[in-house]
Every structure is written in C-alpha cells, then in structure tokens.
Design a protein around this motif. Structure first.
Motif, mmCIF file in Angstrom:
data_model
loop_
_atom_site.group_PDB
_atom_site.id
_atom_site.type_symbol
_atom_site.label_atom_id
_atom_site.label_comp_id
_atom_site.label_asym_id
_atom_site.label_seq_id
_atom_site.Cartn_x
_atom_site.Cartn_y
_atom_site.Cartn_z
ATOM 1 N N LEU B 219 46.245 30.291 11.672
ATOM 2 C CA LEU B 219 44.964 31.119 11.988
ATOM 3 C C LEU B 219 44.606 31.901 13.219
ATOM 4 O O LEU B 219 44.157 32.918 13.084
ATOM 5 C CB LEU B 219 43.921 30.222 11.517
ATOM 6 C CG LEU B 219 43.781 29.438 10.093
ATOM 7 C CD1 LEU B 219 42.704 28.501 9.935
ATOM 8 C CD2 LEU B 219 43.852 30.593 9.210
ATOM 9 N N ASP B 221 46.925 33.181 14.959
ATOM 10 C CA ASP B 221 47.848 34.337 14.821
ATOM 11 C C ASP B 221 47.334 35.494 13.802
ATOM 12 O O ASP B 221 47.211 36.771 14.163
ATOM 13 C CB ASP B 221 49.135 34.063 14.066
ATOM 14 C CG ASP B 221 50.477 33.602 15.309
ATOM 15 O OD1 ASP B 221 49.838 33.505 16.181
ATOM 16 O OD2 ASP B 221 51.248 33.245 14.698
ATOM 17 N N ALA B 223 44.113 35.674 13.409
ATOM 18 C CA ALA B 223 42.795 36.272 14.103
ATOM 19 C C ALA B 223 43.459 37.581 15.056
ATOM 20 O O ALA B 223 42.901 38.543 15.080
ATOM 21 C CB ALA B 223 42.140 35.440 14.831
ATOM 22 N N SER B 224 44.633 37.170 15.608
ATOM 23 C CA SER B 224 45.271 38.299 16.556
ATOM 24 C C SER B 224 45.541 39.596 15.970
ATOM 25 O O SER B 224 45.435 40.735 16.269
ATOM 26 C CB SER B 224 46.318 37.658 17.393
ATOM 27 O OG SER B 224 45.935 36.527 18.244
ATOM 28 N N GLY B 228 41.506 40.453 17.055
ATOM 29 C CA GLY B 228 40.992 39.741 17.892
ATOM 30 C C GLY B 228 41.844 39.398 19.243
ATOM 31 O O GLY B 228 42.998 39.185 19.077
ATOM 32 N N THR B 229 40.880 39.524 20.360
ATOM 33 C CA THR B 229 41.706 39.107 21.710
ATOM 34 C C THR B 229 42.104 37.652 21.447
ATOM 35 O O THR B 229 41.609 36.969 20.637
ATOM 36 C CB THR B 229 40.700 39.550 22.724
ATOM 37 O OG1 THR B 229 39.600 38.941 22.322
ATOM 38 C CG2 THR B 229 40.445 40.983 22.692
ATOM 39 N N ARG B 230 42.812 37.207 22.691
ATOM 40 C CA ARG B 230 42.949 35.733 22.947
ATOM 41 C C ARG B 230 41.589 34.952 22.664
ATOM 42 O O ARG B 230 41.306 34.107 21.950
ATOM 43 C CB ARG B 230 43.522 35.561 24.271
ATOM 44 C CG ARG B 230 43.913 34.264 24.496
ATOM 45 C CD ARG B 230 45.256 33.598 24.027
ATOM 46 N NE ARG B 230 46.379 34.433 24.563
ATOM 47 C CZ ARG B 230 47.091 33.669 25.512
ATOM 48 N NH1 ARG B 230 46.724 32.846 26.160
ATOM 49 N NH2 ARG B 230 47.977 34.656 26.243
ATOM 50 N N GLY B 232 38.783 36.049 21.622
ATOM 51 C CA GLY B 232 38.177 36.415 20.048
ATOM 52 C C GLY B 232 39.001 35.465 19.107
ATOM 53 O O GLY B 232 38.139 34.822 18.217
ATOM 54 N N ALA B 233 40.218 35.307 19.375
ATOM 55 C CA ALA B 233 40.934 34.409 18.408
ATOM 56 C C ALA B 233 40.404 32.857 18.558
ATOM 57 O O ALA B 233 40.309 32.050 17.567
ATOM 58 C CB ALA B 233 42.340 34.440 18.422
ATOM 59 N N ALA B 236 37.046 32.306 17.372
ATOM 60 C CA ALA B 236 37.030 32.442 15.767
ATOM 61 C C ALA B 236 37.701 31.134 15.151
ATOM 62 O O ALA B 236 37.277 30.744 13.866
ATOM 63 C CB ALA B 236 37.536 33.585 15.434
ATOM 64 N N VAL B 237 38.806 30.727 15.778
ATOM 65 C CA VAL B 237 39.494 29.605 15.116
ATOM 66 C C VAL B 237 39.405 28.340 15.735
ATOM 67 O O VAL B 237 39.013 27.343 15.034
ATOM 68 C CB VAL B 237 40.890 29.907 14.800
ATOM 69 C CG1 VAL B 237 41.904 28.800 14.247
ATOM 70 C CG2 VAL B 237 40.912 31.120 14.313
#
Lengths: 215, 334
Positions: B219, B221, B223-224, B228-230, B232-233, B236-237
């Motif tokens: 998940l 991965d 998001a990226s 998604g930035t690092r 952001g990921a 989000a996860v």
C-alpha cells in the motif's frame, strides 16, 4: 498535456535476485501495448519498474524524452514524479478510506484542492459505473466494483502512461465480461499510452493494439 | 451420529432444523495437555496476583473509605491530626490525583509527537546501520532507572525549565494554566511532566516502530505510484495502519507516567492543594505521596496510603481498559 506525442522506451533488464529479464520496447500515446506471458515471466516486474517501485538492473528507461532511470548513472526519478498511474494486480485500494477518498488520493497528493479533487473523482466514478458508491469502503464492494475503483483511481490522474497489471485477473466471470466491455471504451477515450500486462489472450484481443510475448 | 441435519430454505416449504449442540471430545496428546495446563496456570497466576494486590489494598484501606467516603478522593487536605485520635484526621488525595493526571497528560502530549517522529525516522528514513544505533540508544534510555532520570531532571532540567517557565508565563500568562501569581517556578507539574515524557518516549517509540514496520509495503508503494511523496504515503498508509498500536503504546506510557514515583518525587514540590497552574512550583502525584509519607506514617496514615494505592491501582486499570477498547475499535476501522 505539453509534449505530446509521448513515448516510453525500456531498453535494459529488470528483476531482483536471480531473476533477470531484458526488454526493448517503445509505446506511444494512443497505443495499448500488451505484455503477455505465463506466471513468473516478469510481466508485473516491468510494470513495477516503469512505475519506479523497482530500479532497473541495467539499461535505461526513458519517457517522453526524459530519463526516468539509467542504471549507469545516478539518474532516477521517484515514483511520485513519474507521469504514470498503475492499476495493480491486487488492486491495493486503501482499506481505511472510502471509495471517493481512494479515487481522490492521487489528485490530493499532486496538490489538487479538495473540492476539485472530489468533483473530478465523482465524474470518474460515474464514468466507470460507480456513481453511488462514494461512501462505501473497499471491503464492502464486490471484486468487480473494487477493480473499477482501482481503474478510476488511476484514470482520474490523467496520466501520460497507464499501467494495467492483470486488470481482469481478480474478478469473477460475469464481472470480467462487463469489464472487458468497459475497458476498451475507457481506453478508447484515454489520450495517453497504455501498457497492459496479462496472461489472458482474450484481454489482448479486446484491448491491445500491439503485443509482446514473453516465454 | 444420528443428528438431525436438515438445513434448507423455508420459501420452499421445507422446515429448517438447527442441529443440536454437540460436545466434541478434544483428544489432546499428553504433551499438549501438559502444555495447555501450564499456560492456563500462567494466565490464572497473573489474574490471581492482580486480584490479590487489589484485595490486599482494599482490605488495608477499607477503614479509610468507611471513615471518609468519597471525600477521600475529592478532598485535598492531608492532615493526620492527633495521632492518638483518628477522628481528628482529615485525609484526601484529590490534589495528588489531579497532580497525577496533569503530569501524565503533559507527559503524553509532549512525548507522542516525538515518539511518532522517531519511529517513522527509524523505520522509513535512516539506513540500516543508523537504525541499529538509534534502536540501541532508545533501548538504553528505556532501561535507565527512574532515579537516574529524577536526579538528572533535578540537576540539569530544573534550571532550564525555570527559565522556560518564566518565558512561557511572560508571553502566555493570560492563559490560566500558564499563569503563576506566586511567581515561584521550578519544581512544577511542567518539569515533572517533561521529565516523564522523556521517560516514556522510548516505550511509545518502541511500540510505534513495531506496528509501523508491519504496515503493508504494497500500500505504501501504491501511494507512491499514485503521486504520494514519502511523507504523503506514510500519512495515507502507515499512520492509519499503526493507529491502534500507537494508542496502545501511548497507554503503556501513560500507565508508567501515572505510576511514576521517584522521578516525580524529586522534581515536583509536594503541596496538598489542587493546582491546575502547570508552571507553578506546587503539585504532587499519588505515587510520590505514598513514597514521601510511607516511612514515617502512623498506623492510620498507613491505611490511608494503602487506600491511595488502591485508587491509583483502579485508575491505572481503568486507563488500560480504556486503551484496550480504543485499540479494538481502531482495529475494526483499519
């Protein structure tokens, strides 16, 4: 959409550990390039490499004239900066986010304001036939519905390159038939290039404009 | 077996019969039986010890609850009166209870952001060898005796915190909790809370790190790959995925902060007065009250200290119970 027509070329080898597979292909906008082959032949690895989730082992990956990955230098564009979107084989929907949040995630991550992201996501959900599913969680959806959410989540980004990893492998036969009708329609109006990884020749016939077969 | 086993849909006119509940013989091997008995014994032993502690404290402190009722928990005066005449005593742990809660809340508020940041740094940002060093340092800090923290807090942190408190009071004194009319800073709930936060950061970090490391990489991965930035990921996860674990770790830290004795004893001025002004040099907590009074307590005061212990015991149980409920609820969401 500056820079059209775009193309992506992968000329090198991908893989981890003992696995290694060499590729040499180019795909241009409007094309749907199918990569077929049996399980374990490295199809998904290609998708992951293009998306930036795996680094190239050798050679280079170029998109629209810009180098994304060159194994002989330090050039490597991070996944979030690549103009592509992926529909994963196992979908990878965020289980704690509802459908609309899943679809809007990529837009929000790319700096689109919340209202616009929601509006665009709703339109995309309508396009894939899920107009009233906004508030549902992925676990409350059928396999076919989840697949549509994953497709909407990728398409809403309006990527230059759409990467589809076995898009019909996780659905039942009824959903597969419905998606086989939907996908060509959606891809027909998609301006970018598409790489479709599949082991099913029926998918190739239904969607692809070119085909690479791996043994 | 001769059991009725007709299950069908009533729409078709066939009656539904639910099979009788069977008792299934569990044919465990001898080794399995021994192991099952051992683990059952172990689980019961923990519960028996817990019940024994609670029972003992209740037995020893019961007279206090009988004499003072609810005012023992709400009252803030601690006066043993005439040692020969227990009716002259006025005992209440309200101020200490409030002190325990305030210092623990300060500790948690200060430690959680640091713990989350440290856990994310260790799991997702630093290379392996730095990770090993950081984890070793955290383990070392977690193992430090609280008296060492207390002495360090008294000798090093106290003068610094006095200066910070003056500055905070100067700029934020209009907020009641930062207002110090007495002008006496120093051994305050803020200092004790800050010290407690340093003590519980390793516990919370350790638990957070453990749950963050189990966040699904697929998940992250995904998001990226969606842009998604690092960070952001992770947001989000990883953070939603680790929420229940973080709550659990925080409650563990809170439990320690509520029950901490020596470090608070050395850094908090024991004053029997309910104090919400966190920068003022006045406060206390239940554990440090017990530690302070235990050595010279009369028989009756000893009973009051046992009753205090029981209240602290129940508060800690309540916090843990609440934590379990929150964790279970979070698990259902993620």
């Amino acid at each position: 959409m500056d820079g059209w027509p775009m193309s992506i070329s992968l000329n090198g080898s991908v893989g981890r550990g003992e696995f290694e597979r060499s590729f040499n292909f180019t795909v241009a906008d409007g094309e749907v390039l199918a990569i077929t082959g049996p399980n374990g032949s490295g199809k998904s690895t290609v998708i992951h490499t293009i998306a930036g989730l795996i680094q190239l082992r050798s050679g280079s990956l170029e998109s629209d004239g810009a180098m994304w990955d060159a194994s002989d230098s330090k050039v490597w564009v991070a996944p979030e900066n690549r103009t592509c979107a992926v529909v994963f084989q196992d979908l990878r929907l965020f289980p704690h986010m509802n459908v609309i949040s899943n679809v809007a995630y990529g837009l929000r991550a790319r700096g689109v304001n919340k209202d616009e992201a929601i509006e665009r996501s709703k339109k995309m959900l309508t396009r894939v036939g899920l107009s009233s599913f906004d508030k549902r969680l992925p676990n409350d959806l059928s396999g076919g519905e989840r697949q549509r959410v994953a497709l909407a989540r990728a398409l809403v980004l309006e990527p230059r390159l759409l990467l589809l990893d076995e898009p019909l492998s996780a659905v039942d036969s009824a959903s597969r038939a419905a998606l086989r009708e939907l996908l060509p329609e959606v891809l027909g109006s998609f301006a970018g290039a598409t790489i479709l990884v599949t082991h099913d020749l029926g998918d190739v016939e239904a969607m692809a404009t070119a085909n690479i077969s791996l043994n | 077996m001769g059991l009725p086993f007709t299950v069908s849909c009533e729409h078709y006119g066939v009656q539904t019969t639910v099979p009788e509940k069977r008792s299934i013989e569990n044919n465990l091997t001898r080794v399995d039986k021994v192991f099952q008995n051992l683990v059952t014994l172990g689980a019961f032993f923990s519960m028996v010890v817990l019940a024994a502690i609670g029972g003992f404290l209740l037995y020893r402190g019961f007279e206090i609850f009988k004499d003072f009722g609810f005012s023992f928990i709400t009252g803030s005066k601690w006066d043993i009166g005439n040692p020969e005449d227990t009716s002259t005593a006025i005992l209440g742990i309200g101020a200490m209870l409030v002190g325990s809660i305030i210092t623990a809340i300060i500790a948690v508020l200060l430690s959680v952001p640091f713990a989350v940041a440290t856990a994310l740094l260790i799991e997702f940002y630093v290379p392996g060898w730095i990770k090993t060093i950081l984890v070793s340092i955290l383990d070392l800090v977690a193992a430090l005796p609280s008296v060492v923290f207390g002495i360090w807090g008294y000798a090093v942190l106290l003068p610094l915190v006095e200066d910070w408190s003056v500055t905070i009071e100067h700029y934020l004194g209009w907020i009641p909790i930062f207002n110090v009319p007495s002008g006496i800073f120093g051994r305050s709930p803020f200092l004790a809370g800050l010290l407690l936060s340093l003590m519980i950061v390793p516990i919370i970090t350790s638990v957070a790190r453990e749950v963050y490391s189990q966040a699904p990489r697929d998940l992250i991965d995904a998001a990226s790959a969606l842009g998604g930035t690092r960070w952001g990921a992770l947001r989000a996860v990883v953070l939603p995925f680790g929420r229940s674990g973080l709550v659990g770790g925080t409650m563990l830290g809170l439990g320690r902060a509520l029950g901490e004795t020596v470090a608070v004893y050395l850094t908090l001025n024991l004053v029997f007065e309910i104090n919400f002004k966190i920068l003022a040099s006045a406060g206390g907590n239940v554990a440090s009250l017990i530690a302070t009074k235990f050595g010279e307590a009369t028989e009756y005061e000893l009973k009051a200290l046992m009753a205090s212990g029981l209240v602290l015991f129940l508060v800690t149980l309540l916090v843990n119970f609440g934590a379990t409920m929150i964790v279970n609820k979070s698990r259902k969401i993620v």
